[in-house]
Design a protein around this motif. Structure first.
Motif, PDB file in Angstrom:
ATOM      1  N   HIS A  30       0.819  -1.219   0.000  1.00 32.78           N
ATOM      2  CA  HIS A  30       0.000   0.000   0.000  1.00 32.78           C
ATOM      3  C   HIS A  30       0.854   1.271   0.000  1.00 32.78           C
ATOM      4  O   HIS A  30       0.308   2.377  -0.002  1.00 32.78           O
ATOM      5  N   TYR A  34       3.802   6.176  -2.139  1.00 33.07           N
ATOM      6  CA  TYR A  34       4.112   7.168  -1.113  1.00 33.07           C
ATOM      7  C   TYR A  34       5.611   7.424  -1.086  1.00 33.07           C
ATOM      8  O   TYR A  34       6.404   6.515  -1.368  1.00 33.07           O
ATOM      9  N   ARG A 215       0.765  14.322   2.318  1.00 30.11           N
ATOM     10  CA  ARG A 215      -0.362  13.848   3.113  1.00 30.11           C
ATOM     11  C   ARG A 215      -0.767  12.451   2.632  1.00 30.11           C
ATOM     12  O   ARG A 215      -1.073  12.263   1.457  1.00 30.11           O
ATOM     13  N   PRO A 216      -0.749  11.464   3.521  1.00 23.74           N
ATOM     14  CA  PRO A 216      -1.065  10.096   3.080  1.00 23.74           C
ATOM     15  C   PRO A 216      -2.563   9.888   2.892  1.00 23.74           C
ATOM     16  O   PRO A 216      -3.386  10.556   3.521  1.00 23.74           O
ATOM     17  N   SER A 217      -2.886   8.940   2.030  1.00 22.22           N
ATOM     18  CA  SER A 217      -4.276   8.516   1.891  1.00 22.22           C
ATOM     19  C   SER A 217      -4.659   7.663   3.100  1.00 22.22           C
ATOM     20  O   SER A 217      -3.803   7.329   3.939  1.00 22.22           O
ATOM     21  N   GLY A 218      -5.915   7.269   3.167  1.00 23.45           N
ATOM     22  CA  GLY A 218      -6.349   6.447   4.285  1.00 23.45           C
ATOM     23  C   GLY A 218      -5.611   5.121   4.349  1.00 23.45           C
ATOM     24  O   GLY A 218      -5.167   4.688   5.427  1.00 23.45           O
ATOM     25  N   GLU A 220      -2.657   4.430   3.022  1.00 25.05           N
ATOM     26  CA  GLU A 220      -1.244   4.675   3.323  1.00 25.05           C
ATOM     27  C   GLU A 220      -1.043   4.980   4.797  1.00 25.05           C
ATOM     28  O   GLU A 220      -0.087   4.509   5.420  1.00 25.05           O
TER      29      GLU A 220
END
Length: 318
Positions: A30, A34, A215-218, A220
């Motif tokens: 995942h 990133y 800013r990470p996704s959910g 990540e």
């Protein structure tokens, strides 16, 4: 052969750690999009905070390491933490997570051989046979339904680097935890790993223009949190607790279960299903671990320790 309560608790700790490590392979998938180095820096930075909180709860007193002890901690941070975290994500992006597991499954054999070489003793037959069975079972578990494993040159190279990191956790961590106690050694190593990665991310970003963080996704954020708390903080405490109870060689056998734990995690996330080859490999790994664990701690070569003058002091509880 019957195991005493201490050995049974050591086996339970090692098994729990392996299950969490197996989940790290699924979590790493995942994080392919990133910022890699900066993300791993955050991971170990968060782990350091978690460990400091735990130390505060336990009222743990940190020992100031000597230069020799700090060298072991530095090596552990560079290879078993910072290095391993980066190459695992690279490896799972260049080949399938199952193929990465083939390399990781050879860890018990490497650990036994290196440990015996450092101690200048011959490994016991039971331990060696168990390590071989674990390595073979891990490879069998990763065979495709067609009976072949497809490797890319880059994926194989990065998988071998990941194997080096897994072995370093046991081989380099043993002297550090023996000298400082597991909680102190792990906290120092996580802090060092975070600093190394942040510095590397800043330097790399200044040269290539890539962002250090974003800013990470959910998904990540969940992966980073799992890696920081579960795979770093909890796993290291459990793993070195197992080393104290079982010894380096026997604890290292549990590394052979990492690919199987990875397959289970991937199955839960819906990205893989268990095949007959994987079930057969699982059985062989379990036989190898059970056979290797028949060796008593006094029959296994001791881990290489730091110089005697640096480990004569009283060891704190962790």
């Amino acid at each position: 052969m019957m195991f005493d309560a201490r050995e049974r608790s050591g086996a339970a700790l090692a098994l729990g750690a392996v299950c969490l490590i197996g989940g790290s392979v699924a979590a790493a998938t995942h994080l392919h999009g990133y910022p890699l180095i900066g993300g791993q820096a955050v991971r170990y930075g968060l782990a350091t905070v978690f460990l400091l909180v735990w130390a505060r709860i336990r009222k743990h007193t940190f020992i100031r390491p000597s230069p020799a002890q700090m060298a072991w901690v530095f090596l552990l941070a560079a290879t078993g933490m910072a290095g391993y975290g980066v190459v695992l994500v690279y490896a799972t992006s260049m080949t399938s997570p199952g193929n990465v597991g083939v390399a990781l499954g050879a860890a018990p054999l490497i650990i036994v051989l290196v440990q015996s070489l450092l101690a200048q003793v011959r490994p016991s037959r039971s331990l060696m046979a168990g390590a071989l069975a674990v390595a073979c079972g891990s490879a069998v578990a990763q065979l495709s339904t067609g009976g072949t494993v497809q490797w890319s040159a880059q994926g194989f190279a990065w998988s071998c680097l990941a194997l080096t990191g897994v072995c370093a956790v046991t081989l380099l961590g043993a002297p550090a935890t023996k000298a400082l106690g597991s909680l102190s050694a792990i906290t120092y190593a996580c802090a060092l790993a975070s600093g190394m990665l942040f510095l590397t991310a800043v330097i790399t970003g200044s040269v290539t223009g890539t962002p250090v963080l974003r800013r990470p996704s959910g998904a990540e954020l969940s992966a980073l949190a799992f890696l920081a708390l579960g795979v770093t903080t909890v796993v290291f405490l459990m793993w070195y607790g197992a080393v104290e109870r079982l010894g380096t060689g026997r604890t290292g056998l549990f590394n052979g279960l990492i690919p199987l734990a990875s397959l289970l995690a991937l199955s839960v996330t819906g990205t893989a299903t268990a095949s007959l080859n994987q079930i057969a490999g699982a059985a062989l790994v379990l036989i190898g671990v059970a056979f290797g664990l028949r060796v008593r701690k006094r029959d296994t070569p001791p881990p290489r320790a730091a110089p005697a003058e640096h480990v004569t002091g009283a060891r704190p509880h962790s």
